[in-house]
Design a protein around this motif. Structure first.
Motif, mmCIF file in Angstrom:
data_model
loop_
_atom_site.group_PDB
_atom_site.id
_atom_site.type_symbol
_atom_site.label_atom_id
_atom_site.label_comp_id
_atom_site.label_asym_id
_atom_site.label_seq_id
_atom_site.Cartn_x
_atom_site.Cartn_y
_atom_site.Cartn_z
ATOM 1 N N ILE A 1 0.924 -1.114 0.033
ATOM 2 C CA ILE A 1 -0.262 -0.108 -0.029
ATOM 3 C C ILE A 1 0.879 1.218 0.037
ATOM 4 C CG2 ILE A 1 -0.260 0.247 2.626
ATOM 5 C CD1 ILE A 1 -2.941 0.712 -0.296
ATOM 6 N N GLU A 2 1.962 1.297 0.548
ATOM 7 C CA GLU A 2 2.888 2.238 0.767
ATOM 8 C C GLU A 2 3.541 2.698 -0.729
ATOM 9 O OE1 GLU A 2 2.659 0.707 4.678
ATOM 10 O OE2 GLU A 2 3.184 -0.244 2.809
ATOM 11 N N GLU A 3 3.906 1.179 -1.391
ATOM 12 C CA GLU A 3 4.580 1.379 -2.729
ATOM 13 C C GLU A 3 3.547 2.143 -3.836
ATOM 14 O OE1 GLU A 3 7.631 -2.032 -2.369
ATOM 15 O OE2 GLU A 3 5.901 -2.517 -3.172
ATOM 16 N N ILE A 4 2.098 1.740 -3.635
ATOM 17 C CA ILE A 4 0.970 2.362 -4.515
ATOM 18 C C ILE A 4 0.997 3.726 -4.473
ATOM 19 C CG2 ILE A 4 -1.423 2.301 -4.744
ATOM 20 C CD1 ILE A 4 -1.316 -0.748 -3.928
ATOM 21 N N GLY A 5 1.202 4.397 -3.332
ATOM 22 C CA GLY A 5 1.083 5.834 -3.244
ATOM 23 C C GLY A 5 -0.281 6.331 -3.131
ATOM 24 N N ASP A 6 -0.664 6.842 -4.258
ATOM 25 C CA ASP A 6 -1.966 7.414 -4.495
ATOM 26 C C ASP A 6 -2.943 6.393 -4.961
ATOM 27 O OD1 ASP A 6 -4.362 8.825 -5.070
ATOM 28 O OD2 ASP A 6 -3.407 10.335 -6.581
ATOM 29 N N PRO A 7 -3.915 5.909 -4.407
ATOM 30 C CA PRO A 7 -4.857 4.690 -4.827
ATOM 31 C C PRO A 7 -5.522 5.199 -5.966
ATOM 32 C CG PRO A 7 -5.383 5.484 -2.593
ATOM 33 C CD PRO A 7 -4.165 6.414 -2.876
ATOM 34 N N SER A 8 -5.981 6.424 -6.095
ATOM 35 C CA SER A 8 -6.963 6.884 -7.294
ATOM 36 C C SER A 8 -6.175 6.487 -8.627
ATOM 37 C CB SER A 8 -7.331 8.177 -7.179
ATOM 38 O OG SER A 8 -6.039 9.203 -7.129
ATOM 39 N N LYS A 9 -4.790 6.325 -8.577
ATOM 40 C CA LYS A 9 -4.067 6.146 -9.758
ATOM 41 C C LYS A 9 -4.356 4.991 -10.538
ATOM 42 C CE LYS A 9 -0.599 9.584 -9.016
ATOM 43 N NZ LYS A 9 1.178 9.766 -8.992
ATOM 44 N N LEU A 10 -4.880 3.918 -9.304
ATOM 45 C CA LEU A 10 -4.934 2.591 -9.859
ATOM 46 C C LEU A 10 -6.376 2.451 -10.676
ATOM 47 C CD1 LEU A 10 -3.960 0.333 -7.209
ATOM 48 C CD2 LEU A 10 -2.550 0.689 -8.965
ATOM 49 N N LYS A 11 -6.240 1.847 -11.712
ATOM 50 C CA LYS A 11 -7.816 1.589 -12.514
ATOM 51 C C LYS A 11 -8.686 0.862 -11.541
ATOM 52 C CE LYS A 11 -9.404 -0.490 -16.797
ATOM 53 N NZ LYS A 11 -8.976 -1.337 -18.000
ATOM 54 N N GLY B 1 -14.070 8.527 -4.395
ATOM 55 C CA GLY B 1 -14.624 8.246 -3.312
ATOM 56 C C GLY B 1 -14.106 6.972 -2.375
ATOM 57 N N THR B 2 -13.699 6.134 -3.206
ATOM 58 C CA THR B 2 -13.056 4.902 -2.529
ATOM 59 C C THR B 2 -11.645 4.959 -2.321
ATOM 60 O OG1 THR B 2 -12.726 4.039 -4.958
ATOM 61 C CG2 THR B 2 -14.276 2.961 -3.278
ATOM 62 N N ALA B 3 -10.905 6.004 -3.019
ATOM 63 C CA ALA B 3 -9.505 6.431 -2.713
ATOM 64 C C ALA B 3 -9.592 7.139 -1.317
ATOM 65 C CB ALA B 3 -8.908 7.174 -4.012
ATOM 66 N N SER B 4 -10.594 7.869 -1.055
ATOM 67 C CA SER B 4 -10.500 8.701 0.150
ATOM 68 C C SER B 4 -10.675 7.905 1.247
ATOM 69 C CB SER B 4 -11.569 9.684 0.185
ATOM 70 O OG SER B 4 -12.687 9.144 0.103
ATOM 71 N N ILE B 5 -11.529 6.717 1.074
ATOM 72 C CA ILE B 5 -11.705 5.655 2.167
ATOM 73 C C ILE B 5 -10.190 5.211 2.663
ATOM 74 C CG2 ILE B 5 -12.626 3.395 2.817
ATOM 75 C CD1 ILE B 5 -14.704 5.603 2.822
ATOM 76 N N ILE B 6 -9.513 4.591 1.284
ATOM 77 C CA ILE B 6 -8.245 4.058 1.466
ATOM 78 C C ILE B 6 -7.311 4.803 2.081
ATOM 79 C CG2 ILE B 6 -6.321 3.199 0.156
ATOM 80 C CD1 ILE B 6 -8.322 2.135 -2.088
ATOM 81 N N GLU B 7 -7.322 6.159 1.607
ATOM 82 C CA GLU B 7 -6.326 7.041 2.407
ATOM 83 C C GLU B 7 -6.544 7.326 4.154
ATOM 84 O OE1 GLU B 7 -6.897 10.151 -0.089
ATOM 85 O OE2 GLU B 7 -5.660 9.518 -1.723
ATOM 86 N N GLU B 8 -7.905 7.171 4.266
ATOM 87 C CA GLU B 8 -8.198 7.340 5.635
ATOM 88 C C GLU B 8 -7.757 6.167 6.447
ATOM 89 O OE1 GLU B 8 -12.019 8.188 8.453
ATOM 90 O OE2 GLU B 8 -12.475 7.295 6.284
ATOM 91 N N LEU B 9 -8.121 4.937 5.783
ATOM 92 C CA LEU B 9 -7.646 3.735 6.405
ATOM 93 C C LEU B 9 -5.941 3.610 6.498
ATOM 94 C CD1 LEU B 9 -9.663 1.232 4.639
ATOM 95 C CD2 LEU B 9 -9.804 1.645 6.894
ATOM 96 N N MET B 10 -5.213 4.049 5.815
ATOM 97 C CA MET B 10 -3.804 4.390 5.833
ATOM 98 C C MET B 10 -3.402 5.427 7.053
ATOM 99 S SD MET B 10 -2.916 4.494 1.890
ATOM 100 C CE MET B 10 -1.088 4.627 2.199
#
Length: 572
Positions: free
Chosen positions: A44-54, A59-68
């Motif tokens: 998850i650290e290597e991915i960085g910005d999750p919204s860049k993933l297809k 919305g889901t990226a913000s959930i992931i960032e909050e979890l991190m």
């Protein structure tokens, strides 16, 4: 949170939304986000910005960032407040997913097991689209078993409780020493309760401290030297725990007595009777003089009867009293030099290759194998041939960094339902450590299963068969295997058999391991870790190995890297 935790949380949110009755597109967004993380090879650290993933939107990226950032999701917490908690427990019923529970909740007002039973008894469930009379009958049958307390609890459930109680006792005053006895100490796969033997000069004070513990559901009984509790933990897990308090001179014989087994204790009492003595919890009493002999520890207790120390794991009342000391010298945790089965973010693991390497080095190992899933297992993001080659290049680069540690390239390759292997030999020949395993077609007949296993065993590139029966303790019996034939083939082809140390598996069983030891088939004790903390299951596997009478020389991950790889390569 690691990536695996975040994926699990996203899937939880999807289920809650489904039950709540949200539109399918919103539910799907969270499942797609979980799948996108699963497909990516990075942490998850290597991915960085999750919204860049297809597959991951804002919305889901913000959930992931909050979890991190915070380790929890405020959105999931809100959903938990909105939806009756009793609905979530219904997910444990067979074939009951989010969609079905949503229909029951929204159309019949079902909120828990009791209201579901009432709806079934009133024939309301069978009237719902997608259910029917047979489904209603199955739900009622499942509800009859739902919530029943089993006579014995799987080791995987009890281990965290044992660790927590041990931690608490270490903080108590007035305890000289204590040890966990019973079937847990013998390494049984399931336990009825936990038995702690406590040496103390002040049993009243210790008993008082025990009575103030957290998580007490009820105090079942309390006397001068014993207190029995039921401890309740999350998910309605209730574990009976007995605490027995003795003076220190009686500690060894009390520990022996309550370690058992019953049949072992019968054998020991017979041995004492031959010496005109009687064994009690508090010592060994002479039948003639009445004098009681006590012991500093269990080795001294056994020596009194002319016996070598008998490890707890083999005290089952068979032939342990007649066994030579050399045959009681079993594999120990300190003998383990490697773990040869684990997963990373390249398939369905939580950590990177480098993180798993560092974790293995920290545990004092000298070598390891990275064995992610093969391409057939798409649900686990199995490796295509191209990804497999890229991963092995990364492993080779990491090997160049360490002069004191060896990383084997590897794969956990599926033995397919049609009996073929998931990769061709021209791919397998370049892999250091090839594991073959069955993850599908569990309902096939024994002959078919054995043909599949034999194909793998006779392939010169397959080093090991993983979790050979596919069982999950208390949840799945596994597929039918002719164990004697499997062991004979493993011995003939010099293929390693795995003892999977995951406490949910412990596959092979102790009975199977004893046969493997007697036949001279080689065994590896592996954790099958999907997260770093699962590497700590190795001692569970070692205890299971000792129950199977395994010796160090028969366990391949007690060998050094050079000896192991020479063994794997000699028939290739």
């Amino acid at each position: 949170m690691n990536k695996k935790d975040i994926i699990k949380t996203l899937e939880q949110i999807a289920v809650y939304l489904e039950i709540k009755g949200e539109n399918a597109f919103r539910v799907s967004a969270y499942r797609k986000a979980a799948q996108a993380l699963e497909r990516d090879e990075g942490t998850i650290e290597e991915i960085g910005d999750p919204s860049k993933l297809k597959g991951i939107g804002k919305g889901t990226a913000s959930i992931i960032e909050e979890l991190m950032e915070k380790g929890e999701s405020s959105f999931l917490n809100e959903l938990k407040e909105e939806i009756p908690s009793g609905l979530i427990t219904l997910l444990a019923l067979p074939s009951m997913g989010g969609k079905k529970i949503a229909k029951l909740y929204q159309e019949l007002g079902v909120e828990d097991a009791a209201t579901l039973r009432k709806a079934c008894e009133e024939k309301k469930v069978q009237a719902l689209a997608g259910f029917g009379a047979k489904t209603e009958e199955k739900i009622l049958a499942a509800l009859d078993d739902f919530g029943k307390r089993p006579d014995r609890l799987p080791l995987s459930l009890v281990m965290p409780v044992a660790e927590e109680v041990t931690r608490r006792l270490n903080e108590f005053s007035d305890i000289n020493r204590f040890e966990l006895a019973g079937s847990f100490r013998r390494g049984r796969e399931t336990v009825k309760d936990l038995d702690f033997i406590i040496s103390t000069d002040k049993p009243d004070q210790v008993s008082e401290q025990i009575g103030l513990m957290d998580n007490i559901k009820q105090i079942v009984g309390q006397g001068e030297t014993k207190i029995s509790l039921e401890l309740e933990f999350e998910e309605n897990l209730i574990v009976p725990v007995d605490f027995r308090m003795v003076r220190d001179e009686a500690f060894a014989t009390t520990l022996h007595h309550f370690t058992g087994s019953k049949d072992h204790n019968v054998l020991m009492r017979q041995r004492a009777k031959e010496n005109k003595e009687k064994i009690s919890e508090y010592g060994v009493e002479s039948a003639e003089s009445g004098e009681v002999t006590t012991f500093t520890d269990e080795p001294a207790f056994f020596a009194h009867f002319g016996l070598p120390y008998i490890p707890p794991e083999v005290r089952e009342g068979y032939d342990e009293l007649e066994t030579k000391e050399a045959d009681l010298t079993l594999v120990e945790q300190g003998d383990i030099r490697s773990d040869l089965h684990m997963h990373t973010t390249w398939s369905d693991g939580a950590q990177s290759i480098r993180e798993m390497v560092e974790a293995n080095r920290e545990r004092g190992y000298t070598h390891m194998a990275i064995t992610d899933h093969s391409k057939f297992l798409r649900v686990a993001n199995g490796l295509s041939v191209e990804r497999l080659k890229r991963q092995h290049e990364e492993v080779r680069k990491l090997n160049e960094e360490f002069s004191d540690f060896t990383i084997f390239t590897g794969i956990e390759m599926d033995i397919l339902p049609d009996g073929t292997l998931d990769y061709d030999d021209d791919i397998l020949k370049d892999i250091d450590f090839v594991i073959a395993s069955i993850h599908s077609g569990f309902n096939q007949k024994e002959d078919t299963i054995m043909k599949r296993l034999e194909t793998a065993l006779r392939n010169p590139h397959v080093a090991m068969i993983a979790h050979p029966t596919g069982r999950l303790i208390g949840r799945r019996d596994g597929y039918p295997v002719d164990i004697d034939r499997l062991i004979d083939l493993a011995k003939e082809t010099e293929t390693i058999l795995e003892l999977n140390a995951n406490p949910n598996r412990l596959d092979l069983t102790s009975e199977h391991l004893k046969k493997a030891q007697e036949a001279g088939a080689k065994v590896a004790i592996n954790t099958d870790a999907h997260r770093i903390d699962m590497l700590d299951h190795m001692p569970v596997g070692v205890k299971a190995a000792r129950r199977g009478w395994l010796k160090k020389e028969n366990v391949v991950n007690t060998w050094d890297a050079e000896t192991l790889i020479a063994y794997v390569n000699k028939n290739r």
